[in-house]
Design a protein around this motif. Structure first.
Motif, PDB file in Angstrom:
ATOM      1  N   VAL A 334      -7.787 -87.584 -90.843  1.00 57.89           N
ATOM      2  CA  VAL A 334      -8.422 -88.895 -90.929  1.00 57.89           C
ATOM      3  C   VAL A 334      -9.693 -88.817 -91.769  1.00 57.89           C
ATOM      4  O   VAL A 334      -9.930 -89.641 -92.659  1.00 57.89           O
ATOM      5  N   ILE A 335     -10.511 -87.803 -91.513  1.00 59.16           N
ATOM      6  CA  ILE A 335     -11.779 -87.664 -92.230  1.00 59.16           C
ATOM      7  C   ILE A 335     -11.535 -87.417 -93.716  1.00 59.16           C
ATOM      8  O   ILE A 335     -12.152 -88.059 -94.574  1.00 59.16           O
ATOM      9  N   VAL A 336     -10.637 -86.474 -94.040  1.00 57.61           N
ATOM     10  CA  VAL A 336     -10.378 -86.151 -95.444  1.00 57.61           C
ATOM     11  C   VAL A 336      -9.809 -87.362 -96.181  1.00 57.61           C
ATOM     12  O   VAL A 336     -10.221 -87.677 -97.308  1.00 57.61           O
ATOM     13  N   ASN A 337      -8.868 -88.071 -95.566  1.00 57.73           N
ATOM     14  CA  ASN A 337      -8.295 -89.247 -96.208  1.00 57.73           C
ATOM     15  C   ASN A 337      -9.358 -90.307 -96.473  1.00 57.73           C
ATOM     16  O   ASN A 337      -9.405 -90.901 -97.558  1.00 57.73           O
ATOM     17  N   PRO A 347     -10.132 -86.738-105.486  1.00 54.88           N
ATOM     18  CA  PRO A 347      -8.837 -87.277-105.051  1.00 54.88           C
ATOM     19  C   PRO A 347      -7.821 -86.178-104.760  1.00 54.88           C
ATOM     20  O   PRO A 347      -7.717 -85.205-105.512  1.00 54.88           O
ATOM     21  N   THR A 348      -7.109 -86.330-103.675  1.00 55.84           N
ATOM     22  CA  THR A 348      -6.050 -85.403-103.296  1.00 55.84           C
ATOM     23  C   THR A 348      -5.077 -86.131-102.387  1.00 55.84           C
ATOM     24  O   THR A 348      -5.466 -87.054-101.662  1.00 55.84           O
ATOM     25  N   GLY A 349      -3.823 -85.754-102.462  1.00 56.09           N
ATOM     26  CA  GLY A 349      -2.805 -86.464-101.709  1.00 56.09           C
ATOM     27  C   GLY A 349      -2.729 -86.017-100.257  1.00 56.09           C
ATOM     28  O   GLY A 349      -2.342 -84.891 -99.975  1.00 56.09           O
ATOM     29  N   LEU A 350      -3.120 -86.887 -99.354  1.00 59.80           N
ATOM     30  CA  LEU A 350      -3.085 -86.569 -97.922  1.00 59.80           C
ATOM     31  C   LEU A 350      -2.856 -87.858 -97.144  1.00 59.80           C
ATOM     32  O   LEU A 350      -3.623 -88.808 -97.276  1.00 59.80           O
ATOM     33  N   PRO A 351      -1.804 -87.932 -96.332  1.00 61.09           N
ATOM     34  CA  PRO A 351      -1.519 -89.174 -95.606  1.00 61.09           C
ATOM     35  C   PRO A 351      -2.533 -89.449 -94.507  1.00 61.09           C
ATOM     36  O   PRO A 351      -3.144 -88.526 -93.964  1.00 61.09           O
ATOM     37  N   LEU A 352      -2.683 -90.728 -94.203  1.00 62.11           N
ATOM     38  CA  LEU A 352      -3.498 -91.148 -93.074  1.00 62.11           C
ATOM     39  C   LEU A 352      -2.601 -91.110 -91.842  1.00 62.11           C
ATOM     40  O   LEU A 352      -1.649 -91.891 -91.738  1.00 62.11           O
ATOM     41  N   PRO A 353      -2.854 -90.201 -90.897  1.00 63.34           N
ATOM     42  CA  PRO A 353      -1.912 -90.003 -89.789  1.00 63.34           C
ATOM     43  C   PRO A 353      -1.673 -91.269 -88.979  1.00 63.34           C
ATOM     44  O   PRO A 353      -2.600 -92.030 -88.710  1.00 63.34           O
TER      45      PRO A 353
END
Length: 379
Positions: A334-337, A347-353
């Motif tokens: 959550v924090i990284v997104n 920017p980096t690809g990471l889903p919001l859980p």
């Protein structure tokens, strides 16, 4: 057994959100289910135009998300009633399975490539992202290892099995390439060792190489350097690497205090790439505004708080580390997104859980929350 590095949490003696003894944390399950339902709505809002134009079906992404949420609810219910202590016996099988699945990504005909990255394995019409499973396999392995060897965390030799698995996962994930999940696993590895009660010498032995590895990994790939440059000054390449961040900031700025209204985002009309997945938080901000974003993070914080409370109350080392690890996976993502979509980190690809489009992440996250509930119900 209580492990030392969470004693400060216990010392706070905060009774807010405490559950009555004798039953599990139902508020946690309610929040998770509500967040998954909210995700289905937002995925539909963020994707219906792309689905209609690209696939001739405005429910193309939303339909998959709803199916994933239903499967996730079933998996969460099953995990909520499966005694969590039995999971310790699965630490090696699940770790090996995760390694095999991560390796299968690179097998031609099995691995699935999208947007220049091979992060999935395909089974007919279905795809699975092994890195999502690997995160929780690592948490389980670390929790079972340290709870079974109480003094292991205080020596480099004792930490070696956990460190070896974490490095193996990171090596396979970064080769996909997937820098964001690699960073999450590395942070998780450090956190799990710290929470197990390690000493500073052993922790430094792990921390220093991780810190050194970050700039090295960035320098090894030109596209990572380009993303770093776009983060520093996105307007230097407004139609290149800086485009996605600029569009994300436009969406957040357009939302203002109260937003433009649900389903009324303009950035989802193919201005903002990955609006239904990695950058869905930007659409939330545009449609629901600062107030909507604030309330969303209140719920996220509640889930994290409940996870911390469950870990703090747990009467055994395995449950404590398992609950803490599951909470860490959710909180870190959550924090990284949020930092990515707001331009605070490159920017980096990471889903919001629980919210972003993607069934593997949704189902695995909901299953882990069922395990977290089970820990709360048995302590």
């Amino acid at each position: 057994m209580r492990l030392p590095n969470l004693q400060w949490v216990a010392a706070m003696k905060i009774k807010l959100f405490e559950r009555p003894k004798g039953r599990g944390d139902l508020a946690l399950l309610a929040c998770v289910a509500g967040m998954a339902a909210f995700g289905c709505v937002m995925v539909y809002s963020a994707s219906y135009y792309a689905g209609e134009v690209g696939y001739g079906d405005r429910f193309y992404f939303a339909g998959k998300q709803i199916a994933g949420a239903v499967a996730g609810l079933a998996a969460m219910a099953a995990a909520a009633f499966f005694p969590y202590k039995r999971l310790a016996a699965l630490k090696v099988p699940l770790a090996v399975l995760s390694l095999v699945m991560l390796a299968l990504v690179f097998v031609p005909g099995v691995g699935v490539t999208n947007y220049g990255a091979t992060r999935w394995i395909g089974f007919g019409a279905f795809t699975v992202q092994p890195s999502e499973i690997a995160k929780y396999a690592f948490v389980l392995f670390a929790a079972a290892h340290f709870s079974g060897h109480y003094a292991a965390a205080r020596s480099i030799k004792g930490v070696a099995p956990v460190l070896g698995l974490g490095v193996a996962f990171c090596a396979l994930i970064i080769a996909e390439p997937n820098m964001s999940i690699t960073m999450c696993v590395a942070l998780l590895m450090l956190a799990m060792v710290f929470l197990s009660g390690t000493n500073m010498k052993t922790f430094a032995f792990m921390l220093i190489p991780c810190v050194v590895a970050v700039p090295v990994l960035i320098a090894l790939e030109p596209y990572r350097l380009q993303r770093l440059s776009a983060f520093i000054d996105p307007w230097a390449s407004p139609r290149g690497e800086g485009y996605q961040l600029i569009q994300s900031l436009y969406a957040l700025g357009n939302g203002g205090m109260f937003g433009v209204g649900l389903f009324n985002s303009t950035q989802k009309y193919r201005f903002l790439p990955f609006a239904e997945s990695d950058f869905i938080l930007s659409v939330i901000g545009e449609e629901l505004g600062f107030i909507g974003i604030f309330l969303f993070f209140v719920v996220c914080l509640f889930i994290v708080w409940r996870g911390i409370a469950i870990a703090r109350r747990c009467g055994d080392a395995f449950g404590y580390l398992l609950a803490a690890g599951i909470t860490l996976v959710y909180g870190i993502q959550v924090i990284v997104n949020a930092l990515v979509v707001s331009g605070m980190i490159p920017p980096t690809g990471l889903p919001l859980p629980l919210v972003s489009s993607g069934n593997t992440s949704l189902i695995i996250t909901m299953t882990s929350m069922g395990v977290l509930y089970n820990v709360s119900a048995n302590n």
